[in-house]
Each structure stands twice: as C-alpha cells, then as structure tokens.
Design an enzyme around this catalytic site. Structure first.
Site, PDB file in Angstrom:
ATOM      1  N   SER A  79      19.635  29.842  98.616  1.00  0.00           N
ATOM      2  CA  SER A  79      20.340  29.016  97.626  1.00  0.00           C
ATOM      3  C   SER A  79      19.681  27.665  97.373  1.00  0.00           C
ATOM      4  CB  SER A  79      21.784  28.791  98.054  1.00  0.00           C
ATOM      5  OG  SER A  79      22.504  30.000  97.993  1.00  0.00           O
ATOM      6  N   TYR A 133      17.921  36.663  89.729  1.00  0.00           N
ATOM      7  CA  TYR A 133      18.604  35.767  90.675  1.00  0.00           C
ATOM      8  C   TYR A 133      18.196  36.071  92.124  1.00  0.00           C
ATOM      9  CZ  TYR A 133      22.467  33.851  93.442  1.00  0.00           C
ATOM     10  OH  TYR A 133      23.214  33.193  94.380  1.00  0.00           O
ATOM     11  N   VAL A 177      21.401  30.276 102.818  1.00  0.00           N
ATOM     12  CA  VAL A 177      21.909  31.150 103.864  1.00  0.00           C
ATOM     13  C   VAL A 177      20.787  31.623 104.801  1.00  0.00           C
ATOM     14  CG1 VAL A 177      21.696  33.384 102.705  1.00  0.00           C
ATOM     15  CG2 VAL A 177      23.673  32.941 104.150  1.00  0.00           C
ATOM     16  N   TYR A 216      28.935  23.882  99.136  1.00  0.00           N
ATOM     17  CA  TYR A 216      30.147  24.655  98.842  1.00  0.00           C
ATOM     18  C   TYR A 216      31.392  23.915  99.344  1.00  0.00           C
ATOM     19  CZ  TYR A 216      26.159  27.757  98.766  1.00  0.00           C
ATOM     20  OH  TYR A 216      24.934  28.285  98.561  1.00  0.00           O
ATOM     21  N   LYS A 239      18.389  27.146  94.004  1.00  0.00           N
ATOM     22  CA  LYS A 239      19.251  26.796  92.874  1.00  0.00           C
ATOM     23  C   LYS A 239      18.944  25.402  92.341  1.00  0.00           C
ATOM     24  CE  LYS A 239      22.979  29.720  94.751  1.00  0.00           C
ATOM     25  NZ  LYS A 239      24.250  29.705  95.538  1.00  0.00           N
TER      26      LYS A 239
END
Lengths: 306, 306, 306, 306
Positions: free
Chosen positions: C61, C188, C258, C240, C64
């Site tokens: 992630s 993705y 992760v 998050y 991103k």
C-alpha cells in the site's frame, strides 16, 4: 387440550437448560428460574392452564401490545408518522437505526418505538392519568380488576434508565416526543411493570384472536382490520432481531417480555400465554418459545399451515 | 371468486399511478406498464384468472422461493450455517449487513442470501446441470413443460452484474461460497430470468398453500413443516425492507420480483400470483400489492384474522 | 545520525514481540519476521541506513502514495470528484462506508480509494501501459532503474482478490470506475507488488520532504502545495483506522504497507523508510512504528513540536 | 506580519458567502455574521491582531482542548481507557460509533468524547468546583483574569441538551461515566460557554506552539511530548468529519467551535485564533477556515512543508 398443556408443562419441567434470568435490575434477577406456566383462552370461551398460571410476573414488553392498541384507538394511522412498522434487524435497545432514520423508530415494539407510543398516548396529560387509563384498559380486556403495577420494579427500571433515556433524548432532539423525557420514561417503566399471570394475559390477548371482539363478553375492543394489523406487527417485530426465528419455529404472532413471558395469538383459535423466566441470547424466554413450538406442533395452529 | 378477480382487474386497470418499471436492464425497461394479471389456484384444485394471465414475464426474485425449496431438500437445516432467517431491515442489495456479520446473509431472499442458496445447490456441478435441475423442478411443480429461461434477460443481468458481483465476491472472501463467483452469478441470473405467466406461477406455488402437497396431482413436494417454514420466511423477508408493510396491508406470505410479479400464499386456501410491472420505491410491484390487498379484503384470507 | 539508526536497529533486533506476518497470500507469509531495515534520505542529500536496507520487499500500500501523485499530476483536483480526503474510521478493506456514501471512497489510501485512483490514471489505456508508466515514475523518483514488479506476488493477490473485487464491483455499480474491473484490479495488484528496498523507498519519498523537489538531482516532481497536500493525506489516512495512533505516537505523515514497510515524511528534513514484516492488529508494521517513534524521539522531527 | 493579518481581514470583509450562524440556541443565533477577528501570538512573545480581536465570543468546542489538557494532567494515559484517539469519520454528535464500540467515544473532541473527558476531571467533585478549576486554568494560560462563563449560553444549551443527553446516557449505560448525567452535562455546557476574544484565545493556546511552555512568562504548562500529542489530536480530530479537509487546506492542528472560532497551532511559530460566526455544512467556521488557509499561504507555516 388440557392434556396438551399438561404434557408441555411436564416437558418443560424436565428441561435443564433454562436460559438466563434478566439481571439488569434486582427485582427481575430474583425470580425463580424453575417457574413455568402456560394458559390458553379460546375464542369459544374455554380456558386451559398448566403450571403456576395464576402467579403474577412482570409482563414488561408484552405491555407494548396494549399501549399500541390504545394509541391506534386514539390516533389511528396518524401514529405512523412517528413510528414505522418494519422489522428493525437490530436488538431491542439499538440506537443506530434512529440516527440513520431521523429519530423515527422502525416499529412500535423496539424500545424506542414503544417510548414513542407512550408519548403519543399521553396527549398532554400527566403520567398518573395516562397510567390510570392504561391500567383500566388492561383490567377491562383481562376482565380482572386485581391487575396492578409493580411500583418497585418501575422505580428500579427508572433508576437504571440510561439506555432508554438515551433513546428518548435522541428522539426528543428530533422532535419525535412532545412530552418531558423523564415523564415519558416514568410512564413507560410503569407500563412495563404491570404484573399479570398467564391466565390474565391469555384472557387479555383474546380479542386479537377473535377479530377484535373480547370473549366471552362479546364486546368489541378493536375492528377486525385493526386486530389483523396488530397481529401482523407482532409477527414481524414482536421478538426484535429474533422475530424471524420465532416465525420459523412457532409461526404465530407473538410478543415477548424480558420478564420471561410471551403472548402468542392464534387467529380464529385463541390466545396463549407462557412464562419461564430464563432468556435466550436475544432476550426472549428460552423455554417459553420451546413450549409454544411444542404447542403448535400438537395443535397445528400455525398461521403458515397445519 | 371469478367475480372478485374480475373486479380487481377492473380496479387496477383504472389506476393511473402505476409505479416505475425497472430500468437497470433494457429487457425489463421495455415491458408495458399497463399489463396486469392475477391468478388463483385453490387447494381444491380450482383455477381462476383475470387480465393477461397467460403472458409470461420475468419472475426474477420470486424464483428464490423455488431454489430455497430445492436447497432445503438437498441440505436440510445445514443450509442455515451460511444463510440466516431474519428480516434484514435493509434493501435487497445492501452489503452493510454482510460486513457486520462475517459475510453471512440475513436471509435467503435478499440478493446475497439467494446467491448463497444458489452456491449451495450447485454442489460441484456446472451451471448448466444446476439450471437443468432447477427448470425441471419448476416445470414439475407448475405441471407445465413449456416454462423456459429467458437467456436474453440472463445475459443482460450478467452484463450489469456489478452490484451482485460485489455481494458474491464479499461472501467468497469469507468462505461463504464454494464455487467460482462468475459461475454462481451466471446460474443466479438464469434462475431470475425464468419466464412464467401468472397461471403457471399460481400453480407452481400451490404446494405451499396445501401443506406441501401439489394439487390436483396430490404429489408431496415438501413436508408440511417445510411448507410452513418457507411460508414464514416469505412473510418475514419476502419483500425486503418493506416486508412489514406487506404483512400489515396484505397479511399473507409473499415474494415479489423486480419484474413486477408477486406470489402470495394463503395457507389452506390457495396460491395467488399477480403481475403489474410498475414498482414502488422498495422495488415491489405497486399495483400487485394493491391488488392483493383488495383480494384479501374480499376473501378474508389474511393469516392474521378474517 | 548514523548512530541513531544503528541504535534503533539494535533495539529492534532485541524485540521479541514482532507482530504477525501477513498470511493471506503465501508469498507474503514466507517472509522472515526477523528482518529489519531503516533508511533515511535527507533534504541535504545525505543517506543513512541500518539493517538489511538494500533487501527488496513488497511495498504494497505504500505504492498508493506514488499512484496518488501520478493521478494528481494527470487530473489535478478533478480526482476528488470520485475520491474523498477524509479519514474513514474504518479498516482498509471496509465496504460499509461505500454503501453509505454512494460508492465514493473516503480517501485514496483505503483499498477502495486506491482502486479508484488506479482507474483514474488508466485513462483508457491497457494495464500494461499504465504499469509501464507507473514503474517509470517510481524508478525516476528513486533514481534507480532496477526497481521491478514482483509478478508472482501480483498473480497471487489476483487469485485472492475477492475482498478487493467486492469493493471494485461496488464502485463500478455506482459509476465510479470507468474501466473493466478485472483490468483495474490487475493493475492495482501489480502496483502493490512493486519490490523496493528501504534505501530505494526513502529516496523515492524524498520529494515530499523537500517541497516537491527531488534531491540531490534538484528536479521538481510536484509543486510545493501538492507535496504539502499529499503529506496531509498521509498524516490523516495513511494508517487506516490507526492513523490517529500513528500521529499520536510518531507525529509524521506516513504510509504503511501490509508487507511491513512504512514510508514517513519529515517535511524540511527527510524521508524515512522502515521495514519489519510483522504487523499489528490494524495491519501496520509493529516494529516499524516503534522504530519511527524512537527515531522521532531522538531527532525531534515530529511535525507537532520538538 | 501585521500586514498579513490586515490583508486577511480586508479579504474576509469582502466575502459575501459567510456561512450560516448556529441557530440551535437563540444566544448563538443572534451573533452578527459580519464579525471577523484574527489574532496571532508568536513563540517569541509578539502579538498581532486584526478585526474585532478583543470582542469575546462563545468558544464552544475549542474549550475541549483545555479540558483535555487538564484531564491528561490529572490522569495521564489512564484517560485513554474510556476515550479513543482516532478520527471518527462521523459528525460531532453521532451516536452510531458509540453503539458499535461499547460506548467508548473515538476521540476527545467529538461531543461524546468531550463529555467523557469532563466526567474524568470531575473526580467526585461538584460541577461548581470543577468549573472553578477549569476557569482558573484558562485564565492562567491566557494570563487574563477577566475571562468568564456566559451563564445564559450555558443555561440555553442545557435546555436544548437532548442530543448530548442521549450521548451521555448511552455512555453511562456502558459504565463510561462515573458522575450523574445532568451534573456532567451542566459542567460540559458551562465549559463550552466560556467567552473569550481572539486575543485571549491565541494567548491561551500558545503553550501548544512552544513545546508546552507558556510565553512570554516562560512557565511550563505541559511537557513537550504532551504538547505534541495534543497537537496531533487537534490535527486528526479537531474538525470532526471535516478534519481531513482542514489538514488538506490549512495544514495546522486546529480546533473549531460552533460559535465560529478556530484555534490553530503552528508548532515552533505561534498560535492563531480566528473568529467568524458563519459555519459551513460540517459546523466549522467558513471564513475562519478561509482566513487560516490564506494565513498559511502567506507565512508558509504548514506543518506539511513550506
């Protein structure tokens, strides 16, 4: 029929898994979990009972059926502007749905909805007057003037009112209640603290089984259409987020109370009241449900087929 | 009885507010909103119809009753480990409840639940085999071998599958589906694309009104208990988040489809199928519900009292 | 400064509670939980590292941040019509918020938001072209042409795509994605499968610490305002539903993956990359966070005061 | 710097879209929407103001920063057992999150969290004593003994307390509050009814910009670490579900109040207070935010880069 009730009472006496007695107020916590009673009042006027069917217990949320009946009598369909009539899919004391839907409770049987119904029937009167009217109505339909509030239970509920006070203030903030929150709650907790036996309760519910006419007195309490509609609400919402389970297993309109009572209606046949204080995880009487399941198997009175 | 149906058909023809025809796929959007039909199949074997009762339409979610019946026949109560039986309180395509409850759908009639039921009956077979089995069953209970899938509708649903694909992948992520998501969806969309007329549908549903026995052939489809239970699920969950409203107004177990059809069951009396393509805001046939409400007023067949 | 990193590496080597390595795909599950690395790239052009700082790991992630940068370069503020910029208060893969808000993800760092960003940068091109562009950009800002996708990881993510497929189909159903769901997901997962070392990652993130200018090459990547804004998004949403915790303990904009990596930005000072594969309950590197907390205590580089 | 503030005040005076003044109590509804003020207190001890910077206004939720500071002084990290420190993603008065998380509010700045903080600092004392302590603290950090409660505002808030009473009773039901709900609410509403000018507010907030030390008196209010942590909470949660937007546009820790004030902290630089009574849709000052955005553009004081 008496044999059926005796058989059920014997079977329930033999059950060892009896659920958990409500313990959020001491008055309910001290009730003996071994108690069991079942009463049937038929539309022909017959009465059958087994177990301690004349022992009064706290009917709690079963009273919501009676206040709903009064509210519909006073306001008719105007009641539905502040209360819905859909299953909520949530526990009886959930507030999530209220926030998502502008403070309007999903149905009159979850706590928020019942509080809104109490507010609706107060109509500017004091709690005392409203409670007098409610008690008169319950005594009338049960044909028994000995029925009373248990003020100790009501006072204890009031002292532990936080969850319900949260619901009430929330609705008040959205203009869904017209009266003072504490007065509405005081009235609500007294309503829930009505003490009745299974015999009295079956008698009181009989008008719903006989198209709105009280038996054997033959006096009309509500119209046939209204009796049907109250039954439909009991079927859809009478056991909170376990209403589907009750419909699946028992197949009758029913309303449970945290005191361990359940009032079930077999339209065209009779009203059945059961009492066993131990509750399942959803707050409904564990053995009460089991007894009704057995009753319907024996009688074939499910509304969904014999 | 024929007079009752004729009267209803005339009343519905006069209605100007007819709801909104489903338009998420072109095949449904093009259906004439003026269409109306009603059929009754009684447990004594009589048949009554009014309107275009032999015109096939897309039964859509009504098919969920038939796959549920098959699934219970194959798996019995094991089905309930992956599907609940409570009203959801949410729209038919909601995913919120799935996330809150570990991917287990609340009941077999919301889309997620119906997809899980399809997965359950596939049992390792290919879509083609499962669909053949389903069609055989529907033809059998309708006693009519002319019933078919509308492959154009199924293909169009598949092309617009995103919302249902989201539900299916979500359940798959929680181990609730055993088969390939696209195969399950392909089967599901074909199931929904069964085309039936009101006459066929009323006939097909009759076993639920007569304790599980198909009439007039007198062949048992399911046990009396299973018929009751399916009826209870239709009552509690058959109209999604407007199930309470349907119970309140009509008072019969019923299952609606986005094609404008509704199958209603009057236990001990008969099965009624109605069709009017215009939908209300909850996705249920606007005039279909109205027609059933009128039917129950005339016949007194509500399960909640005459 | 090298002493600080050495001290941190030693302290982390001594930790016995190392979290739980991600195990939803085998490729991540097999990573050695004892691995640890930390790298710092300063705005003056200095480089410091400790631990296995040249070992590539799956940045997941963290990528991103790079796709968001590309998307803002291509579309500017138009991006925000399909993606929000608020903390979600929900886990990275939650779908509840999507249903409540018309399929629009709260921010570009939760999975749904990142998938929407990928869709935005595809602009009608094939995955291959989009991925080539992405890799070029990452190699450019890291000044290292050896950076590659780990296709095995990407393929494994694709095979376990159900949760993300659910999010993507949901957004597609609301018209939030323009491209084919599987193509968007394929892109993705490749993006997430970029393999980088801490040294490469710190270098790649440096432009965010120096007002948008890549150091030491002095080439502008984004405007100062855009660098600030990306930092604000990393601060508010980068971890998050544990973003508040990270801000409280570390006090730097950061983005976790992760795979156990975290990229943190100290505006005006430098970019710090850490790697330790064991995760906490929110899916963020347990020791990576601890290492950054220690780093900020030693350096006083918190944005909230020395 | 004075020129910057003057320029901002001129620009804000020219704005015609000024938001909507809070109208849930008459005392706030009557405030003139044309009012505007901005004050800066720097860590070097300088003071700058423009607009009506000595006019007191109701600081409302900005007071939550001060009670949080007191609570951390009294209890330290024990506070966090009953209050979280994550952005909520919900409006300031939402109760949904409370139900989902056992009555524990997400952070100390949403209403539920602030009420829990008030309960925490009461420590068995009466509201009067707690309020005296709070006022002493605010006067001390503002170095101004003329600061007072506006009892009319507090009384009016109490009369309209339903939404907050709902939150408080809900937490009480989960054992999150130790004191009587009405006493906690009375204290909370007085806290929110502190009246301060921008000059006083900037001065009061200065310790957060200078590592916990009050300037120019040089007296330590909190440790540097605590100042950083309070700043992080203001950044993450200070503007409710528009905190991300504030971070994106302004890039400073800030706390807004429904009276139209915002206190923003530029660590190492100074504290800025702005006031404009008109609110945006999230309940934050519309022009106050705009003024701070302009201020940061001119000064480059964003924590996310120059």
């Amino acid at each position: 029929m008496q044999d059926v009730l005796n058989e059920i009472a014997r079977a329930m006496a033999a059950e060892t898994e009896r659920g958990k007695v409500a313990d959020y107020i001491p008055e309910l916590a001290h009730v003996d979990p071994q108690k069991f009673a079942i009463s049937l009042a038929t539309v022909e006027g017959a009465r059958y009972s087994a177990g301690c069917a004349t022992t009064p217990f706290s009917i709690q949320s079963i009273s919501k059926v009676f206040t709903l009946t009064i509210a519909l009598g006073k306001m008719g369909d105007a009641l539905w502007s502040n209360v819905g009539r859909e299953p909520s899919g949530d526990p009886f004391n959930s507030i999530v749905q209220l926030e998502h839907e502008g403070g309007k409770p999903r149905n009159p049987f979850i706590n928020a909805g019942a509080i809104a119904v109490v507010d609706a029937i107060m109509m500017g009167h004091e709690p005392k007057e409203t409670l007098a009217e409610l008690l008169s109505f319950v005594r009338y339909i049960a044909d028994d003037d000995s029925i009373c509030f248990d003020h100790t239970v009501a006072a204890s509920e009031m002292a532990h009112r936080d969850r319900n006070a949260s619901l009430a203030h929330f609705m008040k903030a959205f203009g869904r209640l017209r009266h003072d929150v504490d007065k509405v709650l005081g009235t609500y907790f007294h309503q829930c603290a009505i003490a009745m036996s299974c015999q009295q309760l079956a008698h009181a519910g009989l008008f719903l089984a006989s198209d709105g006419v009280n038996q054997p007195s033959n006096i009309r309490v509500v119209s046939p259409q209204r009796a049907r509609r109250i039954n439909s609400l009991m079927m859809m919402c009478g056991h909170y987020d376990a209403s589907g389970e009750f419909a699946f297993r028992v197949g009758l309109p029913g309303k449970s109370g945290v005191g361990g009572g359940i009032l079930a209606i077999a339209p065209g046949q009779g009203a059945i009241a059961v009492w066993s204080p131990g509750l399942d995880e959803y707050g409904n009487s564990l053995l009460g449900t089991k007894a009704l399941e057995m009753f319907v198997q024996r009688t074939g009175w499910s509304v969904f087929g014999h």
